[in-house]
Design a protein around this motif. Structure first.
Motif, PDB file in Angstrom:
ATOM      1  N   ARG A  16      34.692  28.970  -6.979  1.00 39.61           N
ATOM      2  CA  ARG A  16      35.524  28.330  -5.953  1.00 39.61           C
ATOM      3  C   ARG A  16      34.751  28.181  -4.643  1.00 39.61           C
ATOM      4  O   ARG A  16      34.826  27.142  -3.987  1.00 39.61           O
ATOM      5  N   ILE A  17      33.991  29.201  -4.279  1.00 42.68           N
ATOM      6  CA  ILE A  17      33.185  29.133  -3.049  1.00 42.68           C
ATOM      7  C   ILE A  17      32.160  28.008  -3.155  1.00 42.68           C
ATOM      8  O   ILE A  17      31.940  27.241  -2.198  1.00 42.68           O
ATOM      9  N   LYS A  18      31.533  27.887  -4.327  1.00 36.13           N
ATOM     10  CA  LYS A  18      30.556  26.813  -4.533  1.00 36.13           C
ATOM     11  C   LYS A  18      31.213  25.440  -4.432  1.00 36.13           C
ATOM     12  O   LYS A  18      30.651  24.503  -3.875  1.00 36.13           O
ATOM     13  N   GLU A  19      32.434  25.343  -4.984  1.00 30.68           N
ATOM     14  CA  GLU A  19      33.172  24.086  -4.941  1.00 30.68           C
ATOM     15  C   GLU A  19      33.523  23.708  -3.499  1.00 30.68           C
ATOM     16  O   GLU A  19      33.378  22.560  -3.090  1.00 30.68           O
ATOM     17  N   ILE A  20      33.972  24.704  -2.713  1.00 27.15           N
ATOM     18  CA  ILE A  20      34.313  24.455  -1.302  1.00 27.15           C
ATOM     19  C   ILE A  20      33.067  24.051  -0.523  1.00 27.15           C
ATOM     20  O   ILE A  20      33.105  23.135   0.304  1.00 27.15           O
ATOM     21  N   LYS A  21      31.946  24.727  -0.797  1.00 30.87           N
ATOM     22  CA  LYS A  21      30.696  24.404  -0.102  1.00 30.87           C
ATOM     23  C   LYS A  21      30.277  22.981  -0.407  1.00 30.87           C
ATOM     24  O   LYS A  21      29.820  22.238   0.479  1.00 30.87           O
ATOM     25  N   ARG A  22      30.439  22.574  -1.679  1.00 29.25           N
ATOM     26  CA  ARG A  22      30.058  21.215  -2.065  1.00 29.25           C
ATOM     27  C   ARG A  22      30.934  20.177  -1.368  1.00 29.25           C
ATOM     28  O   ARG A  22      30.455  19.129  -0.939  1.00 29.25           O
ATOM     29  N   GLN A  23      32.223  20.486  -1.236  1.00 28.71           N
ATOM     30  CA  GLN A  23      33.155  19.522  -0.653  1.00 28.71           C
ATOM     31  C   GLN A  23      33.191  19.561   0.873  1.00 28.71           C
ATOM     32  O   GLN A  23      33.280  18.519   1.524  1.00 28.71           O
ATOM     33  N   LYS A  24      33.124  20.777   1.450  1.00 29.95           N
ATOM     34  CA  LYS A  24      33.353  20.910   2.894  1.00 29.95           C
ATOM     35  C   LYS A  24      32.216  21.579   3.663  1.00 29.95           C
ATOM     36  O   LYS A  24      32.312  21.736   4.883  1.00 29.95           O
ATOM     37  N   GLY A  25      31.167  21.992   2.951  1.00 26.70           N
ATOM     38  CA  GLY A  25      30.024  22.590   3.623  1.00 26.70           C
ATOM     39  C   GLY A  25      30.250  24.051   3.999  1.00 26.70           C
ATOM     40  O   GLY A  25      31.278  24.656   3.672  1.00 26.70           O
ATOM     41  N   ILE A  26      29.254  24.617   4.719  1.00 30.35           N
ATOM     42  CA  ILE A  26      29.299  26.028   5.113  1.00 30.35           C
ATOM     43  C   ILE A  26      30.507  26.322   6.005  1.00 30.35           C
ATOM     44  O   ILE A  26      31.141  27.379   5.888  1.00 30.35           O
ATOM     45  N   LEU A  27      30.844  25.397   6.897  1.00 29.28           N
ATOM     46  CA  LEU A  27      31.984  25.603   7.791  1.00 29.28           C
ATOM     47  C   LEU A  27      33.284  25.755   6.985  1.00 29.28           C
ATOM     48  O   LEU A  27      34.121  26.605   7.301  1.00 29.28           O
ATOM     49  N   GLY A  28      33.417  24.945   5.941  1.00 28.89           N
ATOM     50  CA  GLY A  28      34.597  25.038   5.094  1.00 28.89           C
ATOM     51  C   GLY A  28      34.668  26.376   4.376  1.00 28.89           C
ATOM     52  O   GLY A  28      35.746  26.962   4.237  1.00 28.89           O
ATOM     53  N   VAL A  29      33.502  26.863   3.925  1.00 26.97           N
ATOM     54  CA  VAL A  29      33.442  28.166   3.258  1.00 26.97           C
ATOM     55  C   VAL A  29      33.844  29.277   4.230  1.00 26.97           C
ATOM     56  O   VAL A  29      34.627  30.175   3.895  1.00 26.97           O
ATOM     57  N   THR A  30      33.328  29.195   5.459  1.00 29.71           N
ATOM     58  CA  THR A  30      33.644  30.201   6.489  1.00 29.71           C
ATOM     59  C   THR A  30      35.144  30.242   6.771  1.00 29.71           C
ATOM     60  O   THR A  30      35.749  31.315   6.854  1.00 29.71           O
ATOM     61  N   LYS A  31      35.754  29.069   6.911  1.00 30.38           N
ATOM     62  CA  LYS A  31      37.193  29.007   7.190  1.00 30.38           C
ATOM     63  C   LYS A  31      37.993  29.558   6.024  1.00 30.38           C
ATOM     64  O   LYS A  31      38.992  30.264   6.224  1.00 30.38           O
ATOM     65  N   SER A  32      37.576  29.258   4.794  1.00 30.61           N
ATOM     66  CA  SER A  32      38.290  29.741   3.616  1.00 30.61           C
ATOM     67  C   SER A  32      38.222  31.262   3.508  1.00 30.61           C
ATOM     68  O   SER A  32      39.213  31.921   3.188  1.00 30.61           O
ATOM     69  N   ILE A  33      37.039  31.821   3.777  1.00 31.55           N
ATOM     70  CA  ILE A  33      36.876  33.277   3.727  1.00 31.55           C
ATOM     71  C   ILE A  33      37.739  33.944   4.799  1.00 31.55           C
ATOM     72  O   ILE A  33      38.370  34.972   4.563  1.00 31.55           O
TER      73      ILE A  33
END
Length: 306
Positions: A16-33
């Motif tokens: 899921r983290i890889k999917e978010i990174k692919r779609q929204k980048g590092i910022l998206g991963v940070t917000k999700s975490i």
């Protein structure tokens, strides 16, 4: 939840983290975490973890410890009552729970919306699902072919639009609400024509998933989003979450649908444990024998000849 399931869950989280990174980048991963940490620090989640692991310690040495994501198939007609307030309002969907109390026997004939003010998390009651205004509205629209605007669901929805302070909610605007009604119509037709699909089937097939309205895309654990039912002390199925889908499958008279068991009454869990620990049918009590063919017994009676 055993070790292999925990490993699979962690693997899905990484995916899921890889999917978010692919779609929204590092910022998206940070917000999700951040959102994940915030939600896991809530009172609701602490209450959920406490209950789940207390029962894990109690039942871990038997084969009766429930798998939180086990799916069983039941006839929707067996879901006659709904619990108010629902357990999913107070407990996280990440786990399943074993709870004592009289929540499974406090039955009333009053419509669900009329008893909300007399209930609380410490005083739950059961109301007839078929008297629920949403079910009645769906019946008027889908069976009696009445337009949405004459139903109570429509009136209730527009009231929420007017009172909702959050424009991003499903009731944030009149346009959003009307679009949701259209999605409900398409979902009803999809289930009627192509059958009811599990969340895993929807997420495992992109083409199928796209056809189903209200399907919110990729999920780490698709089973978590199935219809939630609770089980009372005598094995009765009680509705907890998934009101739109339950209303539809009831009106369509489907023979069976997949559900996930969210809460089990403590006395029902003791029957499960009795079955799990028995080496032969002769060791079972009369009550356990009565429930031996219950769908929630399939995972604990494997060693018994039925």
């Amino acid at each position: 939840m055993n070790i292999s399931e925990i490993k699979r869950q962690n693997k899905r989280k990484i995916q899921r983290i890889k999917e978010i990174k692919r779609q929204k980048g590092i910022l998206g991963v940070t917000k999700s975490i951040y959102r994940y940490i915030k939600s896991n620090c809530s009172l609701k989640n602490c209450r959920s973890i406490k209950n789940y692991y207390i029962n894990w310690l109690k039942y871990r040495k038997t084969n009766s410890l429930p798998n939180p994501y086990k799916i069983i198939y039941i006839n929707p007609k067996k879901i006659k009552y709904m619990v108010i307030p629902s357990f999913q309002e107070y407990y996280s969907k990440k786990y399943s729970y074993i709870l004592p109390g009289s929540w499974d026997v406090n039955k009333t004939n009053a419509p669900p919306q009329q008893i909300k003010e007399t209930t609380s998390k410490n005083n739950r009651k059961l109301a007839l699902f078929n008297k629920y205004f949403l079910y009645q509205s769906f019946k008027e629209h889908y069976i009696n072919e009445e337009p949405w605007n004459v139903t109570e669901f429509y009136t209730h929805g527009l009231e929420k639009v007017e009172n909702s302070p959050n424009s991003s909610s499903r009731y944030g605007s009149r346009e959003k609400f009307l679009n949701r009604l259209d999605m409900l119509d398409r979902l009803f037709v999809e289930i009627k024509e192509n059958g009811y699909k599990t969340q895993k089937e929807l997420h495992g097939n992109k083409n199928t998933g796209k056809r189903y309205p209200l399907n919110d895309g990729f999920r780490i654990i698709p089973e978590k989003q199935e219809i939630l039912v609770d089980i009372g002390r005598d094995g009765e199925f009680i509705f907890d979450d998934g009101r739109h889908r339950v209303s539809m499958v009831k009106l369509l008279s489907l023979d069976e649908v997949p559900v996930r068991i969210f809460v089990r009454h403590t006395k029902w869990q003791e029957i499960r444990r009795e079955v799990a620990e028995a080496e032969s049918i002769d060791e079972l009590s009369e009550k356990a024998l009565t429930h031996l063919n219950h769908p929630d017994m399939n995972d604990v009676k494997k060693g018994l000849l039925v």
